[in-house]
Design an enzyme around this catalytic site. Structure first.
Site, mmCIF file in Angstrom:
data_model
loop_
_atom_site.group_PDB
_atom_site.id
_atom_site.type_symbol
_atom_site.label_atom_id
_atom_site.label_comp_id
_atom_site.label_asym_id
_atom_site.label_seq_id
_atom_site.Cartn_x
_atom_site.Cartn_y
_atom_site.Cartn_z
ATOM 1 N N GLU A 103 -6.813 5.028 7.610
ATOM 2 C CA GLU A 103 -6.543 6.433 7.265
ATOM 3 C C GLU A 103 -7.736 7.061 6.568
ATOM 4 O O GLU A 103 -8.008 8.241 6.718
ATOM 5 C CB GLU A 103 -5.265 6.524 6.415
ATOM 6 C CG GLU A 103 -4.031 6.295 7.277
ATOM 7 C CD GLU A 103 -2.848 5.687 6.555
ATOM 8 O OE1 GLU A 103 -2.822 5.695 5.309
ATOM 9 O OE2 GLU A 103 -1.941 5.185 7.255
ATOM 10 N N GLU A 133 -5.474 -4.411 10.677
ATOM 11 C CA GLU A 133 -4.421 -3.413 10.846
ATOM 12 C C GLU A 133 -4.667 -2.604 12.125
ATOM 13 O O GLU A 133 -5.412 -1.618 12.105
ATOM 14 C CB GLU A 133 -4.405 -2.457 9.652
ATOM 15 C CG GLU A 133 -4.141 -3.150 8.329
ATOM 16 C CD GLU A 133 -3.537 -2.185 7.323
ATOM 17 O OE1 GLU A 133 -2.427 -2.465 6.864
ATOM 18 O OE2 GLU A 133 -4.155 -1.161 7.017
ATOM 19 N N GLY A 171 2.550 2.565 10.635
ATOM 20 C CA GLY A 171 3.524 3.634 10.448
ATOM 21 C C GLY A 171 4.246 4.043 11.724
ATOM 22 O O GLY A 171 4.923 5.070 11.761
ATOM 23 N N SER A 188 3.398 -1.849 10.309
ATOM 24 C CA SER A 188 4.849 -1.926 10.494
ATOM 25 C C SER A 188 5.440 -3.306 10.191
ATOM 26 O O SER A 188 6.335 -3.769 10.901
ATOM 27 C CB SER A 188 5.235 -1.463 11.902
ATOM 28 O OG SER A 188 4.830 -0.118 12.107
ATOM 29 N N HIS A 190 -9.566 1.448 4.732
ATOM 30 C CA HIS A 190 -8.301 1.641 5.438
ATOM 31 C C HIS A 190 -8.505 2.645 6.574
ATOM 32 O O HIS A 190 -9.260 3.605 6.436
ATOM 33 C CB HIS A 190 -7.225 2.144 4.466
ATOM 34 C CG HIS A 190 -5.862 2.110 5.057
ATOM 35 N ND1 HIS A 190 -5.410 3.095 5.914
ATOM 36 C CD2 HIS A 190 -4.865 1.204 4.952
ATOM 37 C CE1 HIS A 190 -4.193 2.787 6.306
ATOM 38 N NE2 HIS A 190 -3.826 1.649 5.744
ATOM 39 N N ASN A 196 0.866 -1.165 0.000
ATOM 40 C CA ASN A 196 0.000 0.000 0.000
ATOM 41 C C ASN A 196 0.911 1.225 0.000
ATOM 42 O O ASN A 196 1.472 1.585 1.025
ATOM 43 C CB ASN A 196 -0.884 -0.026 1.266
ATOM 44 C CG ASN A 196 -1.731 1.222 1.392
ATOM 45 O OD1 ASN A 196 -1.809 2.033 0.466
ATOM 46 N ND2 ASN A 196 -2.374 1.383 2.542
ATOM 47 N N TRP A 197 1.033 1.831 -1.171
ATOM 48 C CA TRP A 197 1.976 2.958 -1.285
ATOM 49 C C TRP A 197 1.409 4.250 -0.694
ATOM 50 O O TRP A 197 2.127 5.235 -0.586
ATOM 51 C CB TRP A 197 2.347 3.181 -2.756
ATOM 52 C CG TRP A 197 3.349 2.208 -3.268
ATOM 53 C CD1 TRP A 197 3.966 1.209 -2.572
ATOM 54 C CD2 TRP A 197 3.872 2.143 -4.609
ATOM 55 N NE1 TRP A 197 4.840 0.522 -3.401
ATOM 56 C CE2 TRP A 197 4.788 1.073 -4.645
ATOM 57 C CE3 TRP A 197 3.644 2.868 -5.771
ATOM 58 C CZ2 TRP A 197 5.492 0.728 -5.799
ATOM 59 C CZ3 TRP A 197 4.332 2.529 -6.927
ATOM 60 C CH2 TRP A 197 5.253 1.467 -6.948
ATOM 61 N N LYS A 198 0.115 4.269 -0.414
ATOM 62 C CA LYS A 198 -0.510 5.488 0.125
ATOM 63 C C LYS A 198 -0.211 6.660 -0.821
ATOM 64 O O LYS A 198 -0.169 6.464 -2.024
ATOM 65 C CB LYS A 198 -0.032 5.732 1.563
ATOM 66 C CG LYS A 198 -0.182 4.462 2.417
ATOM 67 C CD LYS A 198 0.024 4.675 3.872
ATOM 68 C CE LYS A 198 -0.190 3.355 4.603
ATOM 69 N NZ LYS A 198 -0.070 3.481 6.049
ATOM 70 N N GLY A 225 2.861 -0.966 4.249
ATOM 71 C CA GLY A 225 2.960 0.435 3.865
ATOM 72 C C GLY A 225 4.416 0.845 3.684
ATOM 73 O O GLY A 225 5.025 0.590 2.644
ATOM 74 N N GLY A 226 4.992 1.451 4.707
ATOM 75 C CA GLY A 226 6.344 2.014 4.635
ATOM 76 C C GLY A 226 7.385 1.098 4.011
ATOM 77 O O GLY A 226 8.153 1.525 3.130
HETATM 78 P P1 PGA Z 1 2.793 0.487 7.575
HETATM 79 O O1 PGA Z 1 1.346 0.682 6.920
HETATM 80 O O2 PGA Z 1 3.344 -0.794 7.027
HETATM 81 O O3 PGA Z 1 3.596 1.696 7.125
HETATM 82 O O4 PGA Z 1 2.619 0.439 9.043
HETATM 83 C C1 PGA Z 1 0.478 -0.385 6.737
HETATM 84 C C2 PGA Z 1 -0.843 0.065 6.163
HETATM 85 O O5 PGA Z 1 -1.339 1.121 6.591
HETATM 86 O O6 PGA Z 1 -1.409 -0.584 5.276
#
Ligand code: PGA
Length: 248
Positions: A96, A163, A169, A208, A94, A8-10, A229-230
């Site tokens: 966010e 999640e 993050g 994470s 998600h 997930n590149w956001k 994500g990251g």
């Molecule tokens: P993260 O994000 O790996 O940076 O914690 C995961 C996500 O929100 O899908």
């Protein structure tokens, strides 16, 4: 069950950065057959990513969707457009989106239904905040999000991502025990909704995930993949995650 690992590149990566990522990532994972490898770039990079993924074993996903097919909905993107851009899946719900864009369970449910109707696979996200966990409400939150988000939705082509918001993050990953506990609970709720078919729904862990913790998380009974994500922004680290060490 085949693992499912999605990036997930956001809100990251330009067209040039997307192409550069693919130049090293696609060959790095080309031999992987036991994992469904999925990439979710921002909308603007979908077409470039589809081009770069042609002939590869990697599938394309979007990060969100709107429930109408077309019309006067400024700024929104429909299932028709996502299919046209080459998407096979879409991330929905998600944290966010729930947090910054006030997406409530009914909205999430509408999006899930629209995506399924169009034939897109759904990566449906749930998870509790730190405050909710500390107040002992984790299971209540998960139950509500699953039951409302998946109301009148069949389990075909559905992937659920757990999640915990406190792990996203933050570099603070859930322990394998914490992940397994909630995954087993999600499996139970899915069982109430879908009976035996709940066994076939893949449940991903997100929050994470890194090359260092992926092996132990994936070894949990009810963890069937990851949403990253990251650590998915660098081709080397995401390739390492995709190529995690299986137990047997
Ligand atoms: P993260 O994000 O790996 O940076 O914690 C995961 C996500 O929100 O899908």
């Amino acid at each position: 069950m085949k693992y499912f690992i999605a990036a997930n590149w956001k809100m990251n990566k330009t067209l040039a950065e997307t192409r550069e990522f693919l130049r090293s990532f696609v060959p790095a994972v080309q031999k992987v057959t036991d994992v469904d490898v999925v990439l979710a770039p921002p909308f603007t990079a979908l077409e470039a990513a589809a081009e770069g993924l042609k002939g590869s074993n990697i599938q394309l996903a979007a990060q969100d969707i709107f429930w109408e097919e077309k019309g006067a909905y400024t700024g929104e993107i429909s299932s028709v457009m996502l299919l046209d851009a080459g998407c096979k899946h879409v991330i929905i719900g998600h944290s966010e989106r729930r947090q910054y864009f006030s997406e409530e369970d009914v909205i999430v449910n509408r999006k899930v239904k629209a995506a399924k109707k169009a034939g897109l696979g759904v990566i449906f996200c749930v998870g509790e905040s730190l405050e909710e966990r500390e107040a002992g409400k984790t299971f209540d939150v998960i139950k509500r999000e699953v039951e409302l988000g998946l109301a009148e939705v069949d389990p075909g082509n559905l992937v659920v991502a757990y999640e915990p918001i406190w792990a996203i993050g933050t570099g603070r990953t859930a322990t394998s025990e914490q992940a397994q506990e909630v995954h087993a609970y999600i499996r139970k709720i899915l069982g109430n909704l879908y009976g035996n078919k709940a066994e076939d729904v893949r449940i991903l862990y997100g929050g994470s995930v890194t090359p260092d913790n992926v092996d132990s998380l994936m070894a949990c009974r009810d963890v069937n993949g990851a949403l990253v994500g990251g650590a998915s922004l660098k081709p080397e680290s995401f390739a390492k995650i995709v190529c995690f060490k299986k137990e047997n």
